[in-house]
Motif scaffolding. Structure first.
Motif, mmCIF file in Angstrom:
data_model
loop_
_atom_site.group_PDB
_atom_site.id
_atom_site.type_symbol
_atom_site.label_atom_id
_atom_site.label_comp_id
_atom_site.label_asym_id
_atom_site.label_seq_id
_atom_site.Cartn_x
_atom_site.Cartn_y
_atom_site.Cartn_z
ATOM 1 N N THR A 94 38.611 45.717 43.177
ATOM 2 C CA THR A 94 39.230 44.936 42.108
ATOM 3 C C THR A 94 38.759 43.495 42.170
ATOM 4 O O THR A 94 38.448 42.881 41.139
ATOM 5 N N SER A 95 38.685 42.954 43.367
ATOM 6 C CA SER A 95 38.198 41.588 43.549
ATOM 7 C C SER A 95 36.736 41.459 43.115
ATOM 8 O O SER A 95 36.363 40.495 42.433
ATOM 9 N N ILE A 96 35.919 42.421 43.491
ATOM 10 C CA ILE A 96 34.501 42.397 43.112
ATOM 11 C C ILE A 96 34.353 42.497 41.598
ATOM 12 O O ILE A 96 33.577 41.753 40.988
ATOM 13 N N ARG A 97 35.104 43.407 40.980
ATOM 14 C CA ARG A 97 35.054 43.543 39.516
ATOM 15 C C ARG A 97 35.454 42.243 38.831
ATOM 16 O O ARG A 97 34.849 41.833 37.851
ATOM 17 N N SER A 98 36.490 41.615 39.350
ATOM 18 C CA SER A 98 36.965 40.365 38.777
ATOM 19 C C SER A 98 35.893 39.282 38.868
ATOM 20 O O SER A 98 35.688 38.504 37.931
ATOM 21 N N THR A 99 35.211 39.228 40.001
ATOM 22 C CA THR A 99 34.153 38.232 40.200
ATOM 23 C C THR A 99 32.987 38.463 39.248
ATOM 24 O O THR A 99 32.469 37.527 38.636
ATOM 25 N N TRP A 100 32.568 39.704 39.108
ATOM 26 C CA TRP A 100 31.366 40.015 38.335
ATOM 27 C C TRP A 100 31.629 40.242 36.847
ATOM 28 O O TRP A 100 30.689 40.273 36.047
ATOM 29 N N LYS A 101 32.901 40.364 36.468
ATOM 30 C CA LYS A 101 33.249 40.668 35.077
ATOM 31 C C LYS A 101 32.674 39.641 34.108
ATOM 32 O O LYS A 101 32.088 39.993 33.083
ATOM 33 N N ASP A 102 32.803 38.390 34.402
ATOM 34 C CA ASP A 102 32.365 37.322 33.496
ATOM 35 C C ASP A 102 31.045 36.690 33.919
ATOM 36 O O ASP A 102 30.604 35.707 33.323
#
Length: 122
Positions: A94-102
């Protein structure tokens, strides 16, 4: 301090076994109460114990005792441990997705044979 002859009684032996089993079962039940336990883990528990149950509002302490968890202590501990490790992985993902999302990714295409990753925004 009971007399020694009571140790030969069936009731005494049954009670000793029951207390020993409960000393194993109660910590397992506490572990199963973990927030990391998902439906898939409860399904694994059913597979291990060979018993089916509905973990709904009617599911109670007696239902857990009926599973005879003391017979499967190592397997139950492994399932709970697995659920905990999976929860940590999910949190990290979830943290990785949040970082790479934008994150905007662009490539330098000046070399046709090998596009290069340009600098990333922080």
């Amino acid at each position: 301090n009971l007399p020694k002859e009571t140790r030969g009684w069936k009731l005494y032996n049954w009670l000793v076994d029951y207390v020993k089993n409960m000393s194993v079962v109660l910590p397992l039940i506490n572990d199963l109460h973990s927030d990391t336990m998902r439906d898939r883990h409860w399904s694994q528990l059913m597979d291990v114990t060979g018993k089916n149950f509905n973990k709904g509002p009617e599911f109670c302490f007696k239902d857990l005792l009926d599973l005879e968890l003391h017979r499967f202590a190592d397997d139950v501990s492994e399932i709970v441990d697995q659920s905990s490790k999976e929860a940590k992985i999910d949190k990290k993902l979830t943290s990785i997705r949040s970082t790479w999302k934008d994150m905007k990714i662009s490539f330098d295409k000046s070399r046709e044979d090998c596009p290069l990753l340009e600098g990333l925004e922080e």
